[in-house]
Design a protein around this motif. Structure first.
Motif, PDB file in Angstrom:
ATOM      1  N   CYS A  51       0.829  -1.211   0.000  1.00  0.00           N
ATOM      2  CA  CYS A  51       0.000   0.000   0.000  1.00  0.00           C
ATOM      3  C   CYS A  51       0.865   1.263   0.000  1.00  0.00           C
ATOM      4  O   CYS A  51       0.400   2.343  -0.367  1.00  0.00           O
ATOM      5  CB  CYS A  51      -0.886   0.032   1.238  1.00  0.00           C
ATOM      6  SG  CYS A  51      -1.515  -1.577   1.774  1.00  0.00           S
TER       7      CYS A  51
ATOM      8  N   VAL B 120       3.274   2.527  -1.709  1.00  0.00           N
ATOM      9  CA  VAL B 120       3.515   3.359  -2.886  1.00  0.00           C
ATOM     10  C   VAL B 120       2.478   4.471  -2.965  1.00  0.00           C
ATOM     11  O   VAL B 120       2.760   5.545  -3.479  1.00  0.00           O
ATOM     12  CB  VAL B 120       3.476   2.555  -4.219  1.00  0.00           C
ATOM     13  CG1 VAL B 120       4.824   1.972  -4.523  1.00  0.00           C
ATOM     14  CG2 VAL B 120       2.387   1.518  -4.239  1.00  0.00           C
ATOM     15  N   CYS B 121       1.307   4.215  -2.467  1.00  0.00           N
ATOM     16  CA  CYS B 121       0.215   5.187  -2.594  1.00  0.00           C
ATOM     17  C   CYS B 121      -0.253   5.803  -1.276  1.00  0.00           C
ATOM     18  O   CYS B 121      -0.992   6.784  -1.299  1.00  0.00           O
ATOM     19  CB  CYS B 121      -0.985   4.522  -3.252  1.00  0.00           C
ATOM     20  SG  CYS B 121      -0.643   3.865  -4.886  1.00  0.00           S
ATOM     21  N   HIS B 122       0.103   5.201  -0.150  1.00  0.00           N
ATOM     22  CA  HIS B 122      -0.424   5.689   1.125  1.00  0.00           C
ATOM     23  C   HIS B 122       0.651   5.889   2.191  1.00  0.00           C
ATOM     24  O   HIS B 122       1.527   5.049   2.365  1.00  0.00           O
ATOM     25  CB  HIS B 122      -1.422   4.686   1.717  1.00  0.00           C
ATOM     26  CG  HIS B 122      -2.702   4.552   0.969  1.00  0.00           C
ATOM     27  ND1 HIS B 122      -3.676   5.527   0.960  1.00  0.00           N
ATOM     28  CD2 HIS B 122      -3.186   3.548   0.195  1.00  0.00           C
ATOM     29  CE1 HIS B 122      -4.700   5.111   0.228  1.00  0.00           C
ATOM     30  NE2 HIS B 122      -4.434   3.917  -0.256  1.00  0.00           N
TER      31      HIS B 122
ATOM     32  N   ASN C 274      -0.379  13.220   1.423  1.00  0.00           N
ATOM     33  CA  ASN C 274      -1.078  12.232   0.607  1.00  0.00           C
ATOM     34  C   ASN C 274      -0.140  11.841  -0.519  1.00  0.00           C
ATOM     35  O   ASN C 274       0.721  12.620  -0.917  1.00  0.00           O
ATOM     36  CB  ASN C 274      -2.338  12.847  -0.005  1.00  0.00           C
ATOM     37  CG  ASN C 274      -3.324  13.306   1.056  1.00  0.00           C
ATOM     38  OD1 ASN C 274      -3.528  12.627   2.057  1.00  0.00           O
ATOM     39  ND2 ASN C 274      -3.931  14.458   0.840  1.00  0.00           N
ATOM     40  N   ARG C 275      -0.278  10.635  -1.008  1.00  0.00           N
ATOM     41  CA  ARG C 275       0.445  10.249  -2.204  1.00  0.00           C
ATOM     42  C   ARG C 275      -0.617  10.133  -3.300  1.00  0.00           C
ATOM     43  O   ARG C 275      -1.455  11.012  -3.426  1.00  0.00           O
ATOM     44  CB  ARG C 275       1.222   8.951  -1.962  1.00  0.00           C
ATOM     45  CG  ARG C 275       2.408   9.199  -1.039  1.00  0.00           C
ATOM     46  CD  ARG C 275       3.289   7.990  -0.848  1.00  0.00           C
ATOM     47  NE  ARG C 275       4.383   8.349   0.058  1.00  0.00           N
ATOM     48  CZ  ARG C 275       4.995   7.506   0.863  1.00  0.00           C
ATOM     49  NH1 ARG C 275       4.664   6.234   0.870  1.00  0.00           N
ATOM     50  NH2 ARG C 275       5.964   7.912   1.649  1.00  0.00           N
ATOM     51  N   VAL C 276      -0.559   9.043  -4.068  1.00  0.00           N
ATOM     52  CA  VAL C 276      -1.624   8.838  -5.058  1.00  0.00           C
ATOM     53  C   VAL C 276      -2.949   8.656  -4.302  1.00  0.00           C
ATOM     54  O   VAL C 276      -4.007   9.064  -4.747  1.00  0.00           O
ATOM     55  CB  VAL C 276      -1.309   7.599  -5.935  1.00  0.00           C
ATOM     56  CG1 VAL C 276      -2.486   7.265  -6.848  1.00  0.00           C
ATOM     57  CG2 VAL C 276      -0.060   7.847  -6.759  1.00  0.00           C
ATOM     58  N   GLY C 277      -2.842   8.048  -3.130  1.00  0.00           N
ATOM     59  CA  GLY C 277      -4.014   7.862  -2.267  1.00  0.00           C
ATOM     60  C   GLY C 277      -3.881   8.724  -1.015  1.00  0.00           C
ATOM     61  O   GLY C 277      -2.810   9.248  -0.726  1.00  0.00           O
TER      62      GLY C 277
ATOM     63  N   MET D 122      -8.859   3.859  -6.643  1.00  0.00           N
ATOM     64  CA  MET D 122      -7.773   3.086  -6.037  1.00  0.00           C
ATOM     65  C   MET D 122      -7.503   1.882  -6.943  1.00  0.00           C
ATOM     66  O   MET D 122      -8.286   0.942  -6.999  1.00  0.00           O
ATOM     67  CB  MET D 122      -8.157   2.620  -4.628  1.00  0.00           C
ATOM     68  CG  MET D 122      -7.137   1.690  -4.011  1.00  0.00           C
ATOM     69  SD  MET D 122      -7.296   1.665  -2.210  1.00  0.00           S
ATOM     70  CE  MET D 122      -6.972  -0.061  -1.855  1.00  0.00           C
TER      71      MET D 122
ATOM     72  N   PHE E 205      -5.918  -1.044  -7.293  1.00  0.00           N
ATOM     73  CA  PHE E 205      -5.257  -2.090  -6.511  1.00  0.00           C
ATOM     74  C   PHE E 205      -6.108  -3.345  -6.604  1.00  0.00           C
ATOM     75  O   PHE E 205      -7.313  -3.293  -6.366  1.00  0.00           O
ATOM     76  CB  PHE E 205      -5.115  -1.621  -5.057  1.00  0.00           C
ATOM     77  CG  PHE E 205      -4.442  -2.627  -4.157  1.00  0.00           C
ATOM     78  CD1 PHE E 205      -3.077  -2.890  -4.275  1.00  0.00           C
ATOM     79  CD2 PHE E 205      -5.178  -3.325  -3.207  1.00  0.00           C
ATOM     80  CE1 PHE E 205      -2.464  -3.826  -3.452  1.00  0.00           C
ATOM     81  CE2 PHE E 205      -4.563  -4.258  -2.375  1.00  0.00           C
ATOM     82  CZ  PHE E 205      -3.203  -4.505  -2.506  1.00  0.00           C
TER      83      PHE E 205
END
Ligand code: HEC
Length: 125
Positions: A35, A37-39, A47-50, A103, A105
């Motif tokens: 997770c 990479v995004c959180h 925040n990242r991508v998420g 999301m 994923f």
């Protein structure tokens, strides 16, 4: 008599050991690698991508005001909370459970992975 009691206790122990797979936060932190990479989860982390997931367990859906959620996720705001049960369902297959989520994923098909991960997320508050 003693022998049957012994057998009985052995059986009880065996059943307990197989049935009770205690959720393990230490293992869960490793699952979170998927997770990361995004959180982020630290308080106030960007925040990242998420969205940042600080305190996510028990929090309302889409409540991070600094993140722009998809219309699908925003539609659940004020209606749903990330209880352990909801997280378990969502993380099993995000796109199937919240149609239109951004999301990207595939999900965690393994229940033990989800249990351990949620146990660790509970510590991030
Ligand atoms: C490729 C990037 C990516 C990965 C990997 C990813 N997420 Fe997400 N996540 C997002 C995005 C983007 C959103 C916002 C979804 C929306 O608005 O529809 C989101 C939303 C969420 C939410 C809802 C947050 C809220 O404030 O309501 C949770 C909970 C969540 N993710 C948990 C996880 C967990 C746990 C993992 C790992 C098993 C994970 N995500 C993996 C990108 C990702």
């Amino acid at each position: 008599m003693t022998r049957s009691l012994y057998l009985f206790l052995t059986l009880v122990l065996a059943v307990m050991m197989t049935a009770t797979a205690w959720a393990d936060a230490v293992v869960g932190e490793k699952v979170f690698a998927k997770c990361k990479v995004c959180h982020t989860t630290a308080k106030g982390a960007p925040n990242r991508v998420g969205p940042n997931l600080f305190g996510i367990v028990g929090k309302g859906v889409a409540e991070n005001t600094t993140f722009k959620y998809s219309p699908a996720m925003s539609a659940l705001k004020g209606k749903k909370s990330w209880t352990e049960a909801e997280l378990d369902v969502y993380l099993s297959n995000p796109k199937a459970k919240v149609a239109g989520t951004k999301m990207i994923f595939a999900g965690l098909p393994n229940k033990a992975d989800r249990d351990n991960l949620i146990e660790w997320l509970k510590t991030q508050k």
